[in-house]
Design a protein around this motif. Structure first.
Motif, PDB file in Angstrom:
ATOM      1  N   PRO A  52       0.841  -1.208   0.000  1.00  0.00           N
ATOM      2  CA  PRO A  52       0.000   0.000   0.000  1.00  0.00           C
ATOM      3  C   PRO A  52       0.870   1.249   0.000  1.00  0.00           C
ATOM      4  CG  PRO A  52       0.037  -1.002   2.173  1.00  0.00           C
ATOM      5  CD  PRO A  52       0.715  -1.962   1.253  1.00  0.00           C
ATOM      6  N   ARG A  53       0.349   2.286  -0.564  1.00  0.00           N
ATOM      7  CA  ARG A  53       1.082   3.543  -0.583  1.00  0.00           C
ATOM      8  C   ARG A  53       1.236   4.076   0.851  1.00  0.00           C
ATOM      9  NH1 ARG A  53      -1.377   6.872  -5.788  1.00  0.00           N
ATOM     10  NH2 ARG A  53      -0.788   5.307  -7.388  1.00  0.00           N
ATOM     11  N   GLY A  54       2.386   4.652   1.114  1.00  0.00           N
ATOM     12  CA  GLY A  54       2.651   5.185   2.463  1.00  0.00           C
ATOM     13  C   GLY A  54       3.126   4.133   3.443  1.00  0.00           C
ATOM     14  N   SER A  70      10.416   9.967  -6.140  1.00  0.00           N
ATOM     15  CA  SER A  70       9.064   9.593  -6.552  1.00  0.00           C
ATOM     16  C   SER A  70       8.717   8.176  -6.121  1.00  0.00           C
ATOM     17  CB  SER A  70       8.936   9.729  -8.076  1.00  0.00           C
ATOM     18  OG  SER A  70       9.821   8.831  -8.728  1.00  0.00           O
ATOM     19  N   TYR A  71       9.714   7.413  -5.697  1.00  0.00           N
ATOM     20  CA  TYR A  71       9.470   6.044  -5.240  1.00  0.00           C
ATOM     21  C   TYR A  71       9.349   5.968  -3.714  1.00  0.00           C
ATOM     22  CZ  TYR A  71      10.744   4.524  -9.952  1.00  0.00           C
ATOM     23  OH  TYR A  71      10.786   4.334 -11.303  1.00  0.00           O
ATOM     24  N   VAL A  72      10.290   6.582  -3.033  1.00  0.00           N
ATOM     25  CA  VAL A  72      10.332   6.512  -1.564  1.00  0.00           C
ATOM     26  C   VAL A  72      10.573   7.914  -1.015  1.00  0.00           C
ATOM     27  CG1 VAL A  72      11.104   4.131  -1.395  1.00  0.00           C
ATOM     28  CG2 VAL A  72      12.794   5.954  -1.604  1.00  0.00           C
ATOM     29  N   SER A  73      10.202   8.066   0.235  1.00  0.00           N
ATOM     30  CA  SER A  73      10.499   9.308   0.962  1.00  0.00           C
ATOM     31  C   SER A  73      10.912   8.941   2.378  1.00  0.00           C
ATOM     32  CB  SER A  73       9.279  10.232   0.981  1.00  0.00           C
ATOM     33  OG  SER A  73       8.251   9.673   1.791  1.00  0.00           O
ATOM     34  N   ILE A  74      11.532   9.859   3.056  1.00  0.00           N
ATOM     35  CA  ILE A  74      11.992   9.618   4.427  1.00  0.00           C
ATOM     36  C   ILE A  74      11.527  10.749   5.324  1.00  0.00           C
ATOM     37  CG2 ILE A  74      14.229  10.780   4.145  1.00  0.00           C
ATOM     38  CD1 ILE A  74      15.437   8.537   5.884  1.00  0.00           C
ATOM     39  N   ASN A  75      11.063  10.387   6.512  1.00  0.00           N
ATOM     40  CA  ASN A  75      10.667  11.391   7.502  1.00  0.00           C
ATOM     41  C   ASN A  75      11.932  12.034   8.041  1.00  0.00           C
ATOM     42  OD1 ASN A  75       9.961  12.639  10.072  1.00  0.00           O
ATOM     43  ND2 ASN A  75       7.989  11.639   9.846  1.00  0.00           N
ATOM     44  N   SER A  76      12.042  13.330   7.871  1.00  0.00           N
ATOM     45  CA  SER A  76      13.293  14.010   8.233  1.00  0.00           C
ATOM     46  C   SER A  76      13.568  13.962   9.731  1.00  0.00           C
ATOM     47  CB  SER A  76      13.244  15.470   7.760  1.00  0.00           C
ATOM     48  OG  SER A  76      12.159  16.154   8.394  1.00  0.00           O
ATOM     49  N   ASN A  77      12.541  13.775  10.534  1.00  0.00           N
ATOM     50  CA  ASN A  77      12.752  13.781  11.985  1.00  0.00           C
ATOM     51  C   ASN A  77      12.947  12.382  12.559  1.00  0.00           C
ATOM     52  OD1 ASN A  77      12.434  16.612  12.210  1.00  0.00           O
ATOM     53  ND2 ASN A  77      10.199  16.375  12.170  1.00  0.00           N
ATOM     54  N   LEU A 125       6.231   5.617  -1.541  1.00  0.00           N
ATOM     55  CA  LEU A 125       5.289   6.593  -2.094  1.00  0.00           C
ATOM     56  C   LEU A 125       4.320   5.949  -3.080  1.00  0.00           C
ATOM     57  CD1 LEU A 125       7.595   9.706  -2.636  1.00  0.00           C
ATOM     58  CD2 LEU A 125       6.021   9.213  -0.737  1.00  0.00           C
ATOM     59  N   ASP A 126       4.692   4.792  -3.613  1.00  0.00           N
ATOM     60  CA  ASP A 126       3.839   4.135  -4.587  1.00  0.00           C
ATOM     61  C   ASP A 126       3.905   2.642  -4.340  1.00  0.00           C
ATOM     62  OD1 ASP A 126       2.116   3.751  -6.634  1.00  0.00           O
ATOM     63  OD2 ASP A 126       3.351   4.720  -8.171  1.00  0.00           O
ATOM     64  N   SER A 127       3.016   1.935  -5.004  1.00  0.00           N
ATOM     65  CA  SER A 127       3.013   0.485  -4.888  1.00  0.00           C
ATOM     66  C   SER A 127       4.059  -0.079  -5.840  1.00  0.00           C
ATOM     67  CB  SER A 127       1.615  -0.061  -5.223  1.00  0.00           C
ATOM     68  OG  SER A 127       1.618  -1.461  -5.114  1.00  0.00           O
ATOM     69  N   PHE A 128       4.991  -0.869  -5.324  1.00  0.00           N
ATOM     70  CA  PHE A 128       6.063  -1.430  -6.147  1.00  0.00           C
ATOM     71  C   PHE A 128       5.530  -2.601  -6.957  1.00  0.00           C
ATOM     72  CE2 PHE A 128       8.562   0.616  -2.785  1.00  0.00           C
ATOM     73  CZ  PHE A 128       9.422   1.359  -3.569  1.00  0.00           C
ATOM     74  N   ASP A 129       6.103  -2.723  -8.149  1.00  0.00           N
ATOM     75  CA  ASP A 129       5.790  -3.862  -9.011  1.00  0.00           C
ATOM     76  C   ASP A 129       7.094  -4.575  -9.273  1.00  0.00           C
ATOM     77  OD1 ASP A 129       4.914  -5.702 -10.775  1.00  0.00           O
ATOM     78  OD2 ASP A 129       4.047  -4.272 -12.213  1.00  0.00           O
ATOM     79  N   TYR A 130       7.169  -5.801  -8.769  1.00  0.00           N
ATOM     80  CA  TYR A 130       8.421  -6.569  -8.887  1.00  0.00           C
ATOM     81  C   TYR A 130       8.827  -6.730 -10.336  1.00  0.00           C
ATOM     82  CZ  TYR A 130      11.552 -10.577  -8.803  1.00  0.00           C
ATOM     83  OH  TYR A 130      12.622 -11.424  -8.992  1.00  0.00           O
TER      84      TYR A 130
END
Length: 817
Positions: A466-468, A503-510, A517-522
């Protein structure tokens, strides 16, 4: 007691007198005797038988007896001797006291003639009693200022004897102040008197001890004495006097409260109230009366409160002694207080830096303090120290001030707080010490970058997430503090497949939590390589990074995809040809399928779901090859319909099906003739297109033949090259890489190429389909690879009365190169 008969040696005249008196008394009818007192029992008194004119033996015969007059019988008759004797010891003083003469009278009865004879016996005194004073000691008081000639009455003595044996005189012991005089009373008693001859001084002689002796006139003379204590009464003629004019005492300051320090002694030779002294302070200060207590009766000076050398080193006071007559004397008292080590050294903090930067240079001053000890001498000498294992030292300043300074560079990350114990000890015996604690905080500077526990991480995420979704939490530690240790996280900018990683992943700065960020497709993204950067908030900020490998795990989200036979889009059905002479195991066709998943999700298995003639055909479980299971019989239908299912091994498994039509005939014309019955009625409007259809079929056939020729040339060339490579390197080195696909490490070589030519009258167009090589994830059996099959041309012609439609499908199958 003296012998009562002593001194009576010349007794004959007295006895003669007594005898004559007895005879005279007998003649006169009264018998008289005399006897000395204190004679033993049975002593002879008189010859009563003779005086009665009887013989001794006749006393009993005539019944002579003594008639008592109611008193104790003092005498008795001796019948043998006829004499009168004493019945017991006789005490004249008991019978007659001081009366004289002392006579005892009784009667003697002669019973035979009933005559009474009076008997009178005189008890003669002997000197058997001493003159006696009532008290052994007598106190006589006289004022010391009494005049000469003053008379003092003395106790007198009594003597139980009479006449010459009684008290005759007094004698006084020799002394310088008194004489003795006697006076006689009306009763004849002699009374002594003491006469003052010289003036008295009580302070010199307070008591005069005299001895008064009383003497009788007996022979020998008897006497007794009494002790006369002449008490000289005091007159207040003397003032008190201290033994010293000044008293000095030295005491330690730590003596307990109530301790007696000294005793003042004053004397007053007077007596009584005149000599009773009371002590008091004269003109004392409040401090004296609050600190010391003076016993008014004993002159003891004791403490009321603790002494303090540091407060007062000596006390000077004046003490007065006063008697009852208001005479007084005074003395000085000096109390010196000795110092003892009773004061703990003190530390007074003057200045303190509660915080110091960790980059401060050695020698930086942290604190300034002073030390003090209220004692004196060695008790007040102080030594100051701190623990040796600390990066600090003490440096003496002026007077009793000390500096606390650093000796080396500090590191807050190693030790952030110091609790410095300053120990101050004096040189007393025993020594006293005190400790003062200085708390020092080491201020942080940004000298440490954030540090990841590892330089690289790897993590996994299932596709179709799932996203997020939270993928991973990374943490970097910064040993600094405050903003210098506040870490923020970021991803390094990079591209993947033409798209930025952000656009694929993000990181919480704190928090450092990595999110998808998106659903991966193997099937599209199998892994990502990221760089995570951790930066602190210092000035300037420091940072570090680490690599993160993100692997996408496959899920069974793709159903098997059937590559051959392909599913027509124009409603036509492909036909496979099986000659009637085919032996069991004859390869009719092969179902080729792929699965875009990986691992066991892409492991495919084939099975025959449905067949119009059960038992005629069989499908290879892993190869998908459709083979004859038995020999074809004449009774077998020309057209055989098969439904083949392809299923993967995922959880849950996914599958796909394909319907195969197999024509049983030995040649294509037979097929065309036999398939006339299974045509599909055409539309009447299709008759006008027959000509165009024939032209199109001819054109397509030409193009197809040209394509086959070119393809054969290319195959021969590649086959020749592979033979050369086998000769040089062996193996499959020469096989083009495009002919292999990897399924879990296995490379399967594509064995089947299909080309389809379709001519349709209804679509008004013809087309040739050249599919790209399809790769199955299963290995084709060696047996099938070893065979080369002829070109099978399957033609299906549908003709109705008005419109003829010809559709030709050319299927070329090539064996393994």
């Amino acid at each position: 007691m003296a012998d009562p008969l002593k001194g009576w040696g010349c007794i004959e005249p007295l006895l003669l007198f007594l005898l004559l008196e007895t005879l005279w008394g007998a003649r006169a009818g009264q018998i008289r005797y005399s006897v000395l007192e204190e004679l033993d029992k049975g002593s002879f008194v008189g010859n009563i038988a003779k005086d009665l004119g009887l013989e001794p033996r006749e006393l009993a015969e005539h019944g002579v007896r003594i008639v008592s007059r109611g008193r104790t019988q003092l005498f008795a008759l001796n019948p043998r001797s006829g004499s009168l004797v004493t019945a017991d010891r006789i005490d004249r003083e008991e019978l007659c006291a001081q009366s004289t003469p002392c006579l005892v009278s009784f009667n003697i009865l002669v019973e035979n003639n009933m005559k009474m004879y009076g008997v009178e016996i005189e008890i003669i005194d002997i000197n058997d009693n001493l003159p006696r004073f009532r008290d052994e000691e007598v106190k006589v008081k006289v004022n010391e200022n009494a005049a000469t000639g003053t008379r003092l009455v003395l106790p007198f003595a009594r003597d139980a004897d009479v006449n010459v044996n009684s008290l005759q005189s007094y004698q006084l012991s020799r002394n310088m102040h008194f004489s003795l005089e006697e006076k006689s009373g009306a009763d004849g008693q002699k009374y002594p008197e003491l006469v003052l001859e010289r003036p008295l001084d009580r302070e010199k002689v307070a008591v005069h001890d005299l001895l008064l002796t009383a003497l009788d006139g007996g022979d020998p003379i008897l006497s007794s004495t009494t002790h006369i204590r002449v008490m000289v009464l005091d007159a207040n003629d003397n003032a008190p006097l201290f033994t010293r004019s000044e008293y000095r005492v030295s005491v330690p300051e730590n003596i307990p409260v109530g301790t007696r320090l000294l005793t003042l002694t004053a004397t007053d030779p007077d007596e009584g109230i005149n000599g009773e002294l009371t002590y008091s302070f004269r003109n004392e200060e409040d401090k004296i009366s609050e600190t010391f207590k003076l016993d008014s009766n004993l002159g003891d000076i004791s403490t009321l409160q603790p002494l303090d050398y540091e407060e007062s080193r000596f006390y000077l006071m004046e003490v007065v002694a006063q008697d009852g007559g208001a005479l007084l004397a005074s003395a000085k008292v000096l109390i010196t207080v000795q110092d003892v080590n009773d004061n703990v050294p003190e530390v007074i903090l003057t200045s303190l830096a509660s915080s110091i930067s960790e980059d401060c240079p050695p020698g930086t001053i942290i604190a300034l303090f002073s030390v003090h000890d209220g004692d004196s001498g060695e008790n007040g000498e102080i030594l100051c120290s701190i623990p040796r294992n600390l990066p600090f030292k003490l440096e003496k300043s002026v007077d009793n001030y000390y500096h606390l300074l650093t000796t080396k560079a500090l590191d807050r990350e190693e030790i952030s707080d110091y609790n410095i114990t300053v120990t101050v000890i004096d040189r007393g015996n025993p020594p006293l010490s005190t400790e003062s604690h200085i708390s020092l905080n080491v201020a942080d500077i940004n000298d440490n970058p954030p540090i990841f526990p590892h330089t690289s991480y790897s993590t996994y995420v299932l596709e179709n997430n799932p996203r997020g979704l939270s993928i991973l939490s990374v943490t970097a530690h910064d040993p600094d503090s405050g903003n210098n240790a506040k870490v923020t996280y970021s991803l390094a900018e990079d591209n993947f497949q033409g798209m930025p990683l952000s656009s694929y992943v993000s990181i919480n700065s704190n928090t450092g939590i990595l999110y998808a960020l998106d659903s991966f497709d193997y099937e599209q993204v199998k892994d990502l390589q990221l760089w995570v950067m951790a930066s602190d908030s210092g000035d300037p900020p420091l940072s570090s990074n680490m690599s993160l490998s993100l692997f996408v795990l496959d899920q069974n989200d793709n159903a098997p995809e059937i590559l051959y036979p392909s599913i027509p889009t124009d409603g036509s059905t492909g036909v496979e040809l099986a000659p009637r002479s085919a032996e069991p195991g004859y390869l009719v066709t092969k179902v080729v399928a792929v699965d875009r998943d990986s691992g066991q999700n892409a492991w495919l298995s084939y099975r025959l779901l449905k067949a119009s003639e059960p038992g005629l055909f069989a499908v290879g479980l892993h190869t998908g090859e459709v083979r004859t299971a038995r020999a074809l019989l004449d009774r077998d239908a020309l057209k055989q319909s098969l439904v083949v299912a392809v299923q993967d091994h995922g959880q849950p498994p996914l599958s796909a099906t394909v319907t195969l039509t197999v024509a049983v005939a030995d040649s294509i014309p037979d097929v065309l003739a036999d398939l006339g019955s299974i045509r599909t009625p055409g539309d009447p409007d299709d008759s006008d297109l027959t000509l165009y259809l024939v032209v199109a079929v001819a054109a397509v056939s030409c193009v197809f033949l040209a394509f086959v020729i070119v393809l054969l040339a290319l195959r021969l060339r590649r086959w020749h090259a592979s033979r050369l490579l086998q000769a040089s390197g062996g193996g499959l080195v020469g096989v083009p890489a495009s002919h292999f696909v990897g399924v879990d490490g296995v490379r399967a070589f594509l064995q089947t190429y299909s080309h389809e030519v379709s001519l349709t009258a209804d679509s008004r167009e013809s087309h040739v389909i050249f599919p790209q090589p399809n790769y199955a994830d299963t290995l084709i059996s060696q047996e099938s690879c070893g065979k080369s099959e002829p070109l099978l041309i399957s033609e299906k012609i549908n003709v109705n009365e008005e419109v003829g439609v010809v559709k030709v499908r050319f299927l070329f199958k090539y064996g393994c190169l």
